[in-house]
Write a protein that holds these residues in place. Structure first.
Motif, PDB file in Angstrom:
ATOM      1  N   HIS A 159      41.634  27.901 -22.817  1.00  0.00           N
ATOM      2  CA  HIS A 159      42.570  28.873 -22.242  1.00  0.00           C
ATOM      3  C   HIS A 159      41.845  29.795 -21.262  1.00  0.00           C
ATOM      4  O   HIS A 159      42.327  30.057 -20.158  1.00  0.00           O
ATOM      5  N   ASN A 160      40.669  30.272 -21.643  1.00  0.00           N
ATOM      6  CA  ASN A 160      39.891  31.158 -20.774  1.00  0.00           C
ATOM      7  C   ASN A 160      39.455  30.434 -19.500  1.00  0.00           C
ATOM      8  O   ASN A 160      39.499  31.003 -18.404  1.00  0.00           O
ATOM      9  N   LYS A 161      39.036  29.184 -19.625  1.00  0.00           N
ATOM     10  CA  LYS A 161      38.601  28.413 -18.451  1.00  0.00           C
ATOM     11  C   LYS A 161      39.781  28.140 -17.533  1.00  0.00           C
ATOM     12  O   LYS A 161      39.649  28.220 -16.310  1.00  0.00           O
ATOM     13  N   LEU A 162      40.938  27.829 -18.110  1.00  0.00           N
ATOM     14  CA  LEU A 162      42.124  27.610 -17.282  1.00  0.00           C
ATOM     15  C   LEU A 162      42.499  28.887 -16.536  1.00  0.00           C
ATOM     16  O   LEU A 162      42.843  28.837 -15.351  1.00  0.00           O
ATOM     17  N   ALA A 163      42.396  30.032 -17.205  1.00  0.00           N
ATOM     18  CA  ALA A 163      42.671  31.311 -16.534  1.00  0.00           C
ATOM     19  C   ALA A 163      41.695  31.524 -15.376  1.00  0.00           C
ATOM     20  O   ALA A 163      42.081  32.003 -14.302  1.00  0.00           O
ATOM     21  N   GLU A 164      40.441  31.149 -15.584  1.00  0.00           N
ATOM     22  CA  GLU A 164      39.432  31.263 -14.525  1.00  0.00           C
ATOM     23  C   GLU A 164      39.790  30.356 -13.341  1.00  0.00           C
ATOM     24  O   GLU A 164      39.688  30.767 -12.177  1.00  0.00           O
ATOM     25  N   ILE A 165      40.222  29.143 -13.634  1.00  0.00           N
ATOM     26  CA  ILE A 165      40.618  28.204 -12.583  1.00  0.00           C
ATOM     27  C   ILE A 165      41.815  28.756 -11.818  1.00  0.00           C
ATOM     28  O   ILE A 165      41.856  28.719 -10.579  1.00  0.00           O
ATOM     29  N   MET A 166      42.785  29.282 -12.546  1.00  0.00           N
ATOM     30  CA  MET A 166      43.972  29.831 -11.895  1.00  0.00           C
ATOM     31  C   MET A 166      43.604  31.016 -10.994  1.00  0.00           C
ATOM     32  O   MET A 166      44.139  31.165  -9.899  1.00  0.00           O
ATOM     33  N   ALA A 167      42.685  31.847 -11.444  1.00  0.00           N
ATOM     34  CA  ALA A 167      42.232  32.972 -10.625  1.00  0.00           C
ATOM     35  C   ALA A 167      41.535  32.470  -9.362  1.00  0.00           C
ATOM     36  O   ALA A 167      41.730  33.019  -8.274  1.00  0.00           O
ATOM     37  N   MET A 168      40.718  31.426  -9.512  1.00  0.00           N
ATOM     38  CA  MET A 168      40.020  30.862  -8.350  1.00  0.00           C
ATOM     39  C   MET A 168      41.010  30.304  -7.330  1.00  0.00           C
ATOM     40  O   MET A 168      40.840  30.479  -6.126  1.00  0.00           O
ATOM     41  N   THR A 169      42.036  29.636  -7.804  1.00  0.00           N
ATOM     42  CA  THR A 169      42.980  28.990  -6.894  1.00  0.00           C
ATOM     43  C   THR A 169      43.995  29.958  -6.312  1.00  0.00           C
ATOM     44  O   THR A 169      44.587  29.673  -5.280  1.00  0.00           O
ATOM     45  N   SER A 170      44.187  31.102  -6.946  1.00  0.00           N
ATOM     46  CA  SER A 170      45.165  32.070  -6.432  1.00  0.00           C
ATOM     47  C   SER A 170      44.666  32.748  -5.160  1.00  0.00           C
ATOM     48  O   SER A 170      45.451  33.384  -4.459  1.00  0.00           O
ATOM     49  N   GLN A 171      43.394  32.600  -4.849  1.00  0.00           N
ATOM     50  CA  GLN A 171      42.818  33.219  -3.660  1.00  0.00           C
ATOM     51  C   GLN A 171      43.206  32.478  -2.375  1.00  0.00           C
ATOM     52  O   GLN A 171      43.022  33.008  -1.287  1.00  0.00           O
ATOM     53  N   LYS A 172      43.711  31.263  -2.512  1.00  0.00           N
ATOM     54  CA  LYS A 172      44.056  30.460  -1.349  1.00  0.00           C
ATOM     55  C   LYS A 172      45.556  30.168  -1.355  1.00  0.00           C
ATOM     56  O   LYS A 172      46.159  30.043  -2.420  1.00  0.00           O
ATOM     57  N   PRO A 173      46.150  30.036  -0.182  1.00  0.00           N
ATOM     58  CA  PRO A 173      47.579  29.689  -0.154  1.00  0.00           C
ATOM     59  C   PRO A 173      47.795  28.300  -0.741  1.00  0.00           C
ATOM     60  O   PRO A 173      46.936  27.426  -0.599  1.00  0.00           O
ATOM     61  N   PRO A 174      48.917  28.090  -1.425  1.00  0.00           N
ATOM     62  CA  PRO A 174      49.174  26.782  -2.024  1.00  0.00           C
ATOM     63  C   PRO A 174      49.341  25.712  -0.952  1.00  0.00           C
ATOM     64  O   PRO A 174      49.829  25.980   0.142  1.00  0.00           O
ATOM     65  N   ARG A 175      48.916  24.510  -1.290  1.00  0.00           N
ATOM     66  CA  ARG A 175      49.119  23.368  -0.405  1.00  0.00           C
ATOM     67  C   ARG A 175      50.338  22.612  -0.917  1.00  0.00           C
ATOM     68  O   ARG A 175      50.566  22.561  -2.122  1.00  0.00           O
ATOM     69  N   PRO A 176      51.101  22.057  -0.033  1.00  0.00           N
ATOM     70  CA  PRO A 176      52.329  21.378  -0.484  1.00  0.00           C
ATOM     71  C   PRO A 176      52.028  20.180  -1.382  1.00  0.00           C
ATOM     72  O   PRO A 176      51.148  19.365  -1.072  1.00  0.00           O
ATOM     73  N   ALA A 177      52.747  20.091  -2.483  1.00  0.00           N
ATOM     74  CA  ALA A 177      52.578  18.959  -3.401  1.00  0.00           C
ATOM     75  C   ALA A 177      52.973  17.656  -2.731  1.00  0.00           C
ATOM     76  O   ALA A 177      52.622  16.584  -3.204  1.00  0.00           O
ATOM     77  N   SER A 178      53.681  17.755  -1.606  1.00  0.00           N
ATOM     78  CA  SER A 178      54.098  16.547  -0.890  1.00  0.00           C
ATOM     79  C   SER A 178      53.018  16.018   0.053  1.00  0.00           C
ATOM     80  O   SER A 178      53.199  14.966   0.661  1.00  0.00           O
TER      81      SER A 178
END
Length: 98
Positions: free
Chosen positions: A56-75
């Motif tokens: 859970h802690n590692k996933l939170a860390e990953i989510m924090a890392m990825t929130s710094q960049k705009p999302p890329r389209p899943a398409s």
């Protein structure tokens, strides 16, 4: 000369499976070049070891890392292919149960 790092092409892990894959078995490789690679591998290890709090802690860390960049389209083609590999893995497991 120093020994190549464990898990590399030149020094495979004792659990390396690339040479053991069935010809029709889907696989997905995460390279060290990917900024999320070490965190994703660590998350996988925590989940496999049943360490849900650490996972859970590692996933939170990953989510924090990825929130710094705009999302890329899943398409995007790269992600459409990744989702297709995931589905192929699930279907392969269902068809190849022990």
């Amino acid at each position: 000369m120093s020994k190549p790092p464990v898990g590399s092409k030149a020094n495979p892990s004792q659990f390396d499976v690339l040479n053991k894959l069935a010809d029709d078995e889907p696989y997905f490789i995460i390279r060290a070049h990917d900024p999320l690679s070490s965190a994703l591998v660590e998350l996988h290890a925590y989940i496999g070891a049943g360490q849900s709090g650490a996972a859970h802690n590692k996933l939170a860390e990953i989510m924090a890392m990825t929130s710094q960049k705009p999302p890329r389209p899943a398409s995007a083609p790269k992600y459409r292919e990744t989702f297709a590999i995931s589905l192929a893995m699930e279907q392969w497991r269902d068809a190849n149960k022990d």
